[in-house]
Design a protein around this motif. Sequence first.
Motif, PDB file in Angstrom:
ATOM      1  N   LYS A 173       0.830  -1.197   0.000  1.00 59.83           N
ATOM      2  CA  LYS A 173       0.000   0.000   0.000  1.00 59.83           C
ATOM      3  C   LYS A 173       0.868   1.253   0.000  1.00 59.83           C
ATOM      4  O   LYS A 173       1.894   1.317   0.658  1.00 59.83           O
ATOM      5  N   GLU A 174       0.413   2.239  -0.753  1.00 60.42           N
ATOM      6  CA  GLU A 174       1.078   3.534  -0.728  1.00 60.42           C
ATOM      7  C   GLU A 174       0.650   4.269   0.537  1.00 60.42           C
ATOM      8  O   GLU A 174      -0.377   3.958   1.127  1.00 60.42           O
TER       9      GLU A 174
ATOM     10  N   ASP B   4      -9.920  -2.263   1.093  1.00 59.56           N
ATOM     11  CA  ASP B   4      -9.112  -2.550  -0.090  1.00 59.56           C
ATOM     12  C   ASP B   4      -8.506  -1.291  -0.699  1.00 59.56           C
ATOM     13  O   ASP B   4      -7.974  -1.332  -1.807  1.00 59.56           O
ATOM     14  N   SER B   5      -8.621  -0.181  -0.003  1.00 64.31           N
ATOM     15  CA  SER B   5      -8.043   1.060  -0.506  1.00 64.31           C
ATOM     16  C   SER B   5      -6.550   0.869  -0.707  1.00 64.31           C
ATOM     17  O   SER B   5      -5.892   0.154   0.042  1.00 64.31           O
ATOM     18  N   PRO B   6      -5.994   1.495  -1.738  1.00 63.18           N
ATOM     19  CA  PRO B   6      -4.563   1.346  -1.994  1.00 63.18           C
ATOM     20  C   PRO B   6      -3.685   2.131  -1.022  1.00 63.18           C
ATOM     21  O   PRO B   6      -2.473   2.096  -1.127  1.00 63.18           O
TER      22      PRO B   6
ATOM     23  N   LYS C 282      -2.367   3.379   2.908  1.00 66.83           N
ATOM     24  CA  LYS C 282      -2.232   3.328   4.362  1.00 66.83           C
ATOM     25  C   LYS C 282      -2.199   4.799   4.777  1.00 66.83           C
ATOM     26  O   LYS C 282      -1.542   5.606   4.145  1.00 66.83           O
TER      27      LYS C 282
ATOM     28  N   ASP D 191      -6.727   1.157   8.816  1.00 60.42           N
ATOM     29  CA  ASP D 191      -5.286   1.088   8.555  1.00 60.42           C
ATOM     30  C   ASP D 191      -4.679   2.495   8.707  1.00 60.42           C
ATOM     31  O   ASP D 191      -4.285   3.128   7.739  1.00 60.42           O
TER      32      ASP D 191
END
Length: 163
Positions: A7-8, A39-41, A43, A97
Motif C-alpha cells: 500500500k502507498e 481494499d483502498s490502496p 495506508k 489502517d
Amino acid sequence: MAAAEGKEVMVVGIDDSQHSTYALEWTFDHFFTPPLGSDSPFKVVVVYAKPFASSVVSLAGPGVAEVLPIVDSDLKKMAARIIGKAKEICISKSVSDVIFEVVEGDARNVLCEAVERHHASVLVVGSHGYGAIKRVVLGSVSDYCAHQAHCTVMIVKRPKIKT
C-alpha cells in the motif's frame, strides 16, 4: 509502493479547525468508501503538529520558566483531543489502517518531514481559505507544502456555507 503490504502512504495533516476535519472526512469519503473500504490502496498517517510551548509564550519577562510547563501540558491535552476526534472520524468511516502521530514543531515542516519519513505518495491538507493578506501575515501551510513536499499534495477546500 511505499508501505508494507503493497500500500502507498497517504499523510493527512490535521489541526483543530473545521477545515481540517472536513479534509479528513472528505478524504475518507472519496478514497475509502465501499467498494474500496479496506481494499483502498492507501495506508493513512494522520499527523498533528503540536506547537512548541515557547512559541506560544513570549520569551521575555519574569516567570516564563514557571509558565512553560503549564502551557506545554495544555498543548498536550489539545493534541490528545484533536487526535481523539480524528480517531472517532476513522471509526465512523470504518477506516482502520491508520497511524496517528503528534510531532512537535511548525506544521509546514512537520508535514513535509512526515512525507519524507513515511515515503508518502500523497499529502492531504485542508485549506483555511485565507485571503492574500492573511496568507502573507500568517503563512499558508497548504501553499508551503504544495511547493516543498516531495509528493502529490491535495488541498481540500471546505465549501462556503451560503446564508
